[in-house]
Design a protein around this motif. Structure first.
Motif, PDB file in Angstrom:
ATOM      1  N   GLN A  93      -5.873   7.009  -0.567  1.00 21.44           N
ATOM      2  CA  GLN A  93      -6.084   6.221  -1.604  1.00 21.44           C
ATOM      3  C   GLN A  93      -5.930   6.788  -2.874  1.00 21.44           C
ATOM      4  O   GLN A  93      -6.289   8.079  -3.290  1.00 21.44           O
ATOM      5  N   LEU A  94      -5.406   6.268  -4.079  1.00 25.38           N
ATOM      6  CA  LEU A  94      -5.170   6.518  -5.235  1.00 25.38           C
ATOM      7  C   LEU A  94      -5.551   5.821  -6.196  1.00 25.38           C
ATOM      8  O   LEU A  94      -5.220   4.439  -6.229  1.00 25.38           O
ATOM      9  N   ASP A  95      -6.523   6.103  -6.940  1.00 23.02           N
ATOM     10  CA  ASP A  95      -7.005   4.995  -8.120  1.00 23.02           C
ATOM     11  C   ASP A  95      -7.432   3.750  -7.457  1.00 23.02           C
ATOM     12  O   ASP A  95      -7.190   2.611  -7.898  1.00 23.02           O
ATOM     13  N   GLY A  96      -8.136   3.663  -6.444  1.00 23.66           N
ATOM     14  CA  GLY A  96      -8.562   2.750  -5.499  1.00 23.66           C
ATOM     15  C   GLY A  96      -7.470   1.921  -5.012  1.00 23.66           C
ATOM     16  O   GLY A  96      -7.695   0.699  -4.350  1.00 23.66           O
ATOM     17  N   GLU A  97      -6.409   2.307  -4.848  1.00 26.11           N
ATOM     18  CA  GLU A  97      -5.307   1.740  -4.143  1.00 26.11           C
ATOM     19  C   GLU A  97      -4.897   2.383  -2.901  1.00 26.11           C
ATOM     20  O   GLU A  97      -4.874   3.723  -2.862  1.00 26.11           O
ATOM     21  N   TYR A  98      -4.412   1.774  -1.752  1.00 26.57           N
ATOM     22  CA  TYR A  98      -3.945   2.723  -0.681  1.00 26.57           C
ATOM     23  C   TYR A  98      -2.824   2.930  -0.849  1.00 26.57           C
ATOM     24  O   TYR A  98      -1.890   1.989  -1.344  1.00 26.57           O
ATOM     25  N   CYS A  99      -2.294   4.000  -0.288  1.00 20.97           N
ATOM     26  CA  CYS A  99      -0.927   4.399  -0.734  1.00 20.97           C
ATOM     27  C   CYS A  99      -0.701   5.151   0.663  1.00 20.97           C
ATOM     28  O   CYS A  99      -1.261   5.962   1.234  1.00 20.97           O
ATOM     29  N   LEU A 100       0.850   5.397   0.698  1.00 20.98           N
ATOM     30  CA  LEU A 100       1.467   6.476   1.899  1.00 20.98           C
ATOM     31  C   LEU A 100       2.017   7.503   1.095  1.00 20.98           C
ATOM     32  O   LEU A 100       2.676   7.421   0.130  1.00 20.98           O
ATOM     33  N   HIS A 101       1.925   8.634   1.634  1.00 19.19           N
ATOM     34  CA  HIS A 101       2.704   9.951   1.248  1.00 19.19           C
ATOM     35  C   HIS A 101       2.839  10.780   2.445  1.00 19.19           C
ATOM     36  O   HIS A 101       2.076  10.796   3.348  1.00 19.19           O
ATOM     37  N   PHE A 102       3.769  11.592   2.085  1.00 25.24           N
ATOM     38  CA  PHE A 102       4.175  12.855   3.046  1.00 25.24           C
ATOM     39  C   PHE A 102       3.401  14.009   2.894  1.00 25.24           C
ATOM     40  O   PHE A 102       3.302  14.253   1.760  1.00 25.24           O
TER      41      PHE A 102
END
Length: 166
Positions: A93-102
């Motif tokens: 989560q980043l700033d309340g948003e779900y995100c994908l990262h490596f």
């Protein structure tokens, strides 16, 4: 990751031998390890019934073994799970948003893939900023990789080598 690699990966994850897995799904003790080795090597491809038996023995969803079908939500989720296993893709989560990262801290992290994501991000930013049209962005995506991408990658490789030297 093809079905052969998925079977091997999950079997190893469960700590099960090829012989034991084969016997769990009904192969004879004499041929159990040979049959599973054939499926893991890709010389034989299991039919749906056998995939279901393997998934029950390995205690996973059949989609976890199959080559994911991204046309379904479950298939797409298993695609993400396979990317997590292979490349270290993480959900966060980043700033309340779900995100994908490596996970770049993984010892087997592929910087080549990282470079490719950077290039995708750059093209997406150009589209979002109005520097290129939707048609140009789609053209880039659907003809990926093009020679311009190869040039970008060469530039990134050179930059990385320069940073390593310093």
């Amino acid at each position: 990751m093809a079905i052969a690699e998925r079977i091997r990966f999950i079997r190893n994850l469960r700590g099960i031998t090829q012989k034991y897995l084969g016997m769990m799904i009904g192969f004879s003790e004499r041929t159990a390890d040979i049959r599973i080795a054939q499926y893991e090597a890709g010389t034989r491809v299991p039919k749906d019934e056998l995939i279901n038996q393997l998934s029950m023995a390995l205690e996973v969803c059949p989609e976890a073994l199959k080559v994911p079908d991204i046309d379904t939500q479950v298939g797409l989720m298993h695609t993400f799970f396979a990317l997590e296993d292979i490349y270290g893709l993480k959900i966060d989560q980043l700033d309340g948003e779900y995100c994908l990262h490596f996970d770049r801290k993984r010892k087997d992290f592929s910087f080549g893939l990282w470079d490719e994501w950077i290039h995708w991000y750059e093209q997406a930013e150009k589209y979002r900023n109005g520097e290129i049209t939707k048609d140009e962005y789609d053209e880039w995506r659907y003809t990926y990789p093009k020679s311009e991408y190869l040039q970008h990658r060469a530039n990134m490789d050179a930059l990385r080598e320069k940073n390593r030297a310093n």
